[in-house]
Design an enzyme around this catalytic site. Structure first.
Site, PDB file in Angstrom:
ATOM      1  N   ASN A  10     114.796 -15.249   0.593  1.00  0.00           N
ATOM      2  CA  ASN A  10     114.703 -16.803   0.408  1.00  0.00           C
ATOM      3  C   ASN A  10     115.402 -17.407  -0.666  1.00  0.00           C
ATOM      4  O   ASN A  10     115.435 -18.508  -0.637  1.00  0.00           O
ATOM      5  CB  ASN A  10     113.099 -17.120   0.225  1.00  0.00           C
ATOM      6  CG  ASN A  10     112.554 -16.461   1.459  1.00  0.00           C
ATOM      7  OD1 ASN A  10     112.582 -16.744   2.600  1.00  0.00           O
ATOM      8  ND2 ASN A  10     111.169 -15.757   1.403  1.00  0.00           N
ATOM      9  N   ARG A  17     113.494 -26.364  -0.172  1.00  0.00           N
ATOM     10  CA  ARG A  17     111.830 -26.948  -0.401  1.00  0.00           C
ATOM     11  C   ARG A  17     111.769 -26.673  -2.087  1.00  0.00           C
ATOM     12  O   ARG A  17     112.327 -25.694  -2.592  1.00  0.00           O
ATOM     13  CB  ARG A  17     110.911 -26.338   0.495  1.00  0.00           C
ATOM     14  CG  ARG A  17     111.095 -26.823   2.008  1.00  0.00           C
ATOM     15  CD  ARG A  17     109.932 -26.161   2.836  1.00  0.00           C
ATOM     16  NE  ARG A  17     108.973 -26.123   2.126  1.00  0.00           N
ATOM     17  CZ  ARG A  17     107.981 -25.009   2.138  1.00  0.00           C
ATOM     18  NH1 ARG A  17     108.427 -23.905   2.755  1.00  0.00           N
ATOM     19  NH2 ARG A  17     106.678 -24.941   1.623  1.00  0.00           N
ATOM     20  N   ALA A  76     110.644 -12.321  -4.074  1.00  0.00           N
ATOM     21  CA  ALA A  76     109.361 -11.672  -3.984  1.00  0.00           C
ATOM     22  C   ALA A  76     109.170 -10.140  -3.954  1.00  0.00           C
ATOM     23  O   ALA A  76     108.039  -9.726  -4.342  1.00  0.00           O
ATOM     24  CB  ALA A  76     108.652 -12.094  -2.333  1.00  0.00           C
ATOM     25  N   GLU A  97     117.351  -8.244 -14.855  1.00  0.00           N
ATOM     26  CA  GLU A  97     116.346  -9.088 -13.896  1.00  0.00           C
ATOM     27  C   GLU A  97     116.296 -10.444 -14.247  1.00  0.00           C
ATOM     28  O   GLU A  97     116.311 -10.920 -15.573  1.00  0.00           O
ATOM     29  CB  GLU A  97     115.087  -8.379 -14.105  1.00  0.00           C
ATOM     30  CG  GLU A  97     114.039  -9.101 -13.019  1.00  0.00           C
ATOM     31  CD  GLU A  97     112.520  -8.310 -13.264  1.00  0.00           C
ATOM     32  OE1 GLU A  97     112.454  -7.576 -14.198  1.00  0.00           O
ATOM     33  OE2 GLU A  97     111.520  -8.851 -12.531  1.00  0.00           O
ATOM     34  N   HIS A  99     114.854 -14.350 -13.023  1.00  0.00           N
ATOM     35  CA  HIS A  99     114.122 -15.261 -12.314  1.00  0.00           C
ATOM     36  C   HIS A  99     114.381 -16.748 -12.620  1.00  0.00           C
ATOM     37  O   HIS A  99     114.523 -17.143 -13.860  1.00  0.00           O
ATOM     38  CB  HIS A  99     112.539 -14.960 -12.635  1.00  0.00           C
ATOM     39  CG  HIS A  99     112.372 -13.600 -11.938  1.00  0.00           C
ATOM     40  ND1 HIS A  99     112.282 -13.037 -10.543  1.00  0.00           N
ATOM     41  CD2 HIS A  99     112.149 -12.346 -12.784  1.00  0.00           C
ATOM     42  CE1 HIS A  99     111.917 -11.886 -10.660  1.00  0.00           C
ATOM     43  NE2 HIS A  99     111.924 -11.373 -11.936  1.00  0.00           N
ATOM     44  N   ARG A 106     103.038 -18.931 -13.424  1.00  0.00           N
ATOM     45  CA  ARG A 106     102.769 -19.330 -12.150  1.00  0.00           C
ATOM     46  C   ARG A 106     101.658 -18.626 -11.934  1.00  0.00           C
ATOM     47  O   ARG A 106     100.534 -18.387 -12.321  1.00  0.00           O
ATOM     48  CB  ARG A 106     103.894 -19.060 -11.229  1.00  0.00           C
ATOM     49  CG  ARG A 106     105.267 -20.017 -11.722  1.00  0.00           C
ATOM     50  CD  ARG A 106     106.576 -19.756 -10.605  1.00  0.00           C
ATOM     51  NE  ARG A 106     106.044 -20.190  -9.534  1.00  0.00           N
ATOM     52  CZ  ARG A 106     106.962 -19.778  -8.367  1.00  0.00           C
ATOM     53  NH1 ARG A 106     108.032 -19.116  -8.503  1.00  0.00           N
ATOM     54  NH2 ARG A 106     106.630 -20.043  -7.110  1.00  0.00           N
TER      55      ARG A 106
END
Ligand code: CA2
Length: 148
Positions: A10, A17, A76, A97, A99, A106
Site C-alpha cells: 500500500n 488517502r 503492514a 527500518e 516508517h 498510533r
C-alpha cells in the site's frame, strides 16, 4: 555503494488517502525524493515496492552478494512478518527500518515490529525525510565497516 530501498504493501497508494497520517505526496514523489537524496551523496539506489510478502522475501534474497545496504519500510508486514525478519537475518546485509508515520503513537498493534531485530536502526515519524536519514546512516556505516 549500492542501496536497495524496499517498500511494502500500500505504500504505492501514498497521497491517495489518509493525508493526515502519510502526507499529501504520492509514491512517485517518494521515489523522486529517494533518488535525489541518494544521488546527492554518491549512493546508487535500487527501488522496489510490492504488496506481496513472498516477493519482498525474494528481493531480499536476491540482494545477497549484490547490495551493500537495505532500507526497508515493510508497511503492514512490519507487524506480522517473521518471513521478512528471517530473510533479513539470512542475508546479513546492514538494514535500516523506516516508517513514514510515528508507529509508536498510533494504534497499539502498530507498536510492535517483527522486523526491527534484524535492523541496525528504526526511524519512524519523520515522513519522507526518514528514508534520507536511513540512506545517510547506511552510507556512513558501510564506509566505516569497509575501513576497519
Ligand atoms: O508509517 C509507515 O510508513 C507504515 O509502515 C505505513 C503502513 C502501515 O501499515 C504501518 O503500520 C506504518 C501503511 C502503508 C500505506 O498505507 C496507506 C493507507 C491509506 C492510503 C495510502 C497508504
Amino acid at each position: 555503494m549500492k542501496i536497495l530501498v524496499i517498500n511494502g504493501p500500500n505504500i504505492n497508494m501514498l497521497g491517495i488517502r489518509e493525508p493526515d497520517v502519510y502526507g499529501k505526496k504520492s509514491y512517485a514523489d517518494l521515489l523522486a525524493f529517494i533518488r535525489q537524496s541518494a544521488c546527492g551523496i554518491g549512493v546508487d539506489v535500487d527501488l522496489f515496492q510490492s504488496n506481496n510478502e513472498g516477493a519482498i522475501v525474494d528481493i531480499i534474497q536476491w540482494a545477497y552478494g549484490k547490495i551493500d545496504g537495505i532500507v526497508i519500510n515493510p508497511a503492514a508486514y512490519t507487524h506480522t512478518s517473521i518471513a521478512i525478519l528471517d530473510a533479513l537475518k539470512a542475508v546479513v546485509i546492514p538494514a535500516v527500518e523506516v516508517h513514514i508515520s510515528d508507529i509508536n503513537n498510533r494504534e497499539e498493534f502498530r507498536r510492535h515490529s517483527y522486523i526491527s531485530p534484524a535492523c541496525l536502526k528504526t526511524i519512524a515519524g519523520k515522513g519522507f525525510d526518514g528514508y534520507k536519514e536511513a540512506i545517510e546512516y547506511l552510507r556512513k556505516y558501510i564506509t566505516e565497516a569497509a575501513g576497519s
